[in-house]
Scaffold this motif. Structure first.
Motif, PDB file in Angstrom:
ATOM      1  N   ARG A   1       0.847  -1.185   0.000  1.00 55.80           N
ATOM      2  CA  ARG A   1       0.000   0.000   0.000  1.00 55.80           C
ATOM      3  C   ARG A   1       0.883   1.236   0.000  1.00 55.80           C
ATOM      4  NH1 ARG A   1      -0.793   2.637   4.928  1.00 55.80           N
ATOM      5  NH2 ARG A   1       0.107   1.591   6.761  1.00 55.80           N
ATOM      6  N   VAL A   2       0.319   2.342  -0.434  1.00 58.13           N
ATOM      7  CA  VAL A   2       1.039   3.609  -0.438  1.00 58.13           C
ATOM      8  C   VAL A   2       0.921   4.223   0.957  1.00 58.13           C
ATOM      9  CG1 VAL A   2       1.183   5.921  -1.414  1.00 58.13           C
ATOM     10  CG2 VAL A   2       0.614   3.979  -2.900  1.00 58.13           C
ATOM     11  N   HIS A   3       2.033   4.350   1.641  1.00 60.36           N
ATOM     12  CA  HIS A   3       2.027   4.934   2.983  1.00 60.36           C
ATOM     13  C   HIS A   3       1.990   6.453   2.931  1.00 60.36           C
ATOM     14  CE1 HIS A   3       2.983   1.292   5.457  1.00 60.36           C
ATOM     15  NE2 HIS A   3       3.323   0.844   4.261  1.00 60.36           N
ATOM     16  N   LYS A   4       2.663   7.018   1.949  1.00 62.47           N
ATOM     17  CA  LYS A   4       2.737   8.472   1.838  1.00 62.47           C
ATOM     18  C   LYS A   4       3.088   8.826   0.406  1.00 62.47           C
ATOM     19  CE  LYS A   4       4.980  12.497   3.979  1.00 62.47           C
ATOM     20  NZ  LYS A   4       6.036  12.933   4.940  1.00 62.47           N
ATOM     21  N   GLY A   5       2.593   9.963  -0.058  1.00 57.84           N
ATOM     22  CA  GLY A   5       2.878  10.387  -1.423  1.00 57.84           C
ATOM     23  C   GLY A   5       1.885   9.794  -2.410  1.00 57.84           C
ATOM     24  N   GLN A   6       2.147  10.013  -3.668  1.00 57.68           N
ATOM     25  CA  GLN A   6       1.263   9.536  -4.730  1.00 57.68           C
ATOM     26  C   GLN A   6       2.032   8.694  -5.750  1.00 57.68           C
ATOM     27  OE1 GLN A   6      -0.431  13.261  -6.178  1.00 57.68           O
ATOM     28  NE2 GLN A   6      -2.151  13.087  -4.767  1.00 57.68           N
ATOM     29  N   TRP A   7       3.024   7.994  -5.279  1.00 57.31           N
ATOM     30  CA  TRP A   7       3.861   7.210  -6.179  1.00 57.31           C
ATOM     31  C   TRP A   7       3.214   5.859  -6.480  1.00 57.31           C
ATOM     32  CZ3 TRP A   7       6.304  11.280  -7.100  1.00 57.31           C
ATOM     33  CH2 TRP A   7       6.760  12.126  -6.087  1.00 57.31           C
ATOM     34  N   ASP A   8       3.439   5.375  -7.710  1.00 55.27           N
ATOM     35  CA  ASP A   8       2.887   4.079  -8.119  1.00 55.27           C
ATOM     36  C   ASP A   8       3.462   2.959  -7.267  1.00 55.27           C
ATOM     37  OD1 ASP A   8       1.368   5.140 -10.197  1.00 55.27           O
ATOM     38  OD2 ASP A   8       2.999   4.920 -11.655  1.00 55.27           O
ATOM     39  N   LEU A   9       2.606   1.990  -6.929  1.00 53.83           N
ATOM     40  CA  LEU A   9       3.077   0.764  -6.290  1.00 53.83           C
ATOM     41  C   LEU A   9       3.792  -0.110  -7.326  1.00 53.83           C
ATOM     42  CD1 LEU A   9      -0.051  -0.138  -4.125  1.00 53.83           C
ATOM     43  CD2 LEU A   9       2.214   0.464  -3.250  1.00 53.83           C
TER      44      LEU A   9
END
Length: 320
Positions: free
Chosen positions: A251-259
């Motif tokens: 899951r994305v913990h912070k930011g908007q970066w692709d997994l």
């Protein structure tokens, strides 16, 4: 894939006459056929049926070994090397199309930023064990480790000399896109290798196991949930801290970066499964050991010089 096409493939492979008792050509192609996706199966079926004699089938096997498996698994080397040409009828056009894309080589300059993005995205934790980066903020008494950024599709496939016809990279990339056509549907090109969706943060020791295809992430049917699979040759110490059920959820913990992209992880998993079910993992490790100890200058009695040269042609990304 039509069952009639699979029947023709089986008939062609069953008609193959081994050169000697150790000739695994038929089994190699059967095993590879089993693990690749359905659209890749159709391409492989076409290439097998185009092989009108047994020598062409052996050439097809070598083009997969030397033009895909050994370079993907190799960890080092600088000496350019030839790639065994595939007997495929579409090869020349495919290579020419890749050349015409005028892709600029990727560089290491964005990697510090990519690392920051992926650490932020992954909560400064290893995606396999949950251990925190020891150089970043973490809860008191939480397990910590040294994290590395693991590339799913190797960095070396996008790193080449500009303004040259670096065919060895093009052959490997062409093999990848033919046997895993999802790369084309994703519009994932060599210039996208340096992107967050192609990177996952892993414990330094697990990073090596992942890079050597001794640890893979299998899809479970749930979005971004994977089952970690290891093999008989996986080092035992690095995997001691994996979840007991081997399940992990990204899951994305912070930011908007692709997994990490599920399709890229599926390609990595397919190659890992094939390497082990076919016995190629052990054989290629022997090649890489020979290359490490002799620098690729001379093969041992059991190693082909062409294999050693293939080991030197590409490298997986080391830590940065």
């Amino acid at each position: 894939m039509p069952s009639s096409l699979k029947t023709k493939v089986d008939q062609r492979l069953n008609s193959y006459t081994p050169l000697k008792s150790t000739d695994r050509t038929k089994f190699f192609l059967n095993d590879f056929f089993k693990v690749i996706p359905s659209d890749g199966k159709e391409n492989l079926a076409q290439y097998i049926l185009e092989c009108k004699d047994d020598a062409k089938l052996r050439q097809l096997v070598e083009s997969i070994r030397i033009g895909l498996l050994i370079p993907m698994k190799a960890q080092g080397g600088k000496t350019p090397s030839p790639i065994t040409p595939s007997p495929r009828s579409d090869l020349e056009d495919s290579i020419e199309n890749l050349k015409n894309q005028n892709v600029e080589p990727i560089t290491r300059s964005p990697q510090s930023q990519l690392r920051r993005h992926c650490l932020e995205r992954d909560g400064n934790k290893c995606l396999a064990t949950g251990a925190y980066s020891h150089t970043h903020d973490h809860p008191r008494n939480a397990p910590t480790t040294h994290l590395e950024a693991a590339y799913i599709i190797p960095f070396a496939l996008g790193s080449f000399q500009a303004n040259t016809e670096d065919d060895k990279h093009l052959h490997v990339w062409n093999n990848l896109t033919k046997y895993f056509p999802v790369l084309n549907r994703m519009s994932f090109e060599r210039k996208h290798i340096n992107s967050e969706k192609n990177i996952l943060m892993l414990d330094m020791q697990l990073y090596r196991e992942f890079g050597q295809f001794r640890l893979i992430f299998e899809e479970t049917g749930l979005a971004h949930q994977y089952r970690i699979k290891t093999f008989r040759d996986t080092a035992t110490v690095p995997i001691q801290n994996l979840p007991r059920n081997r399940l992990v959820k990204f899951r994305v913990h912070k930011g908007q970066w692709d997994l990490p992209d599920p399709q890229l992880l599926k390609i990595h998993a397919c190659i890992g499964k094939f390497l082990h079910m076919s016995g190629q993992a052990e054989a290629i490790d022997k090649v890489l050991d020979d290359f490490e100890y002799c620098g690729g200058l001379a093969p041992s009695g059991n190693t082909n010089l062409q294999d050693l040269l293939a080991a030197s042609s590409l490298s997986l990304l080391t830590s940065y």
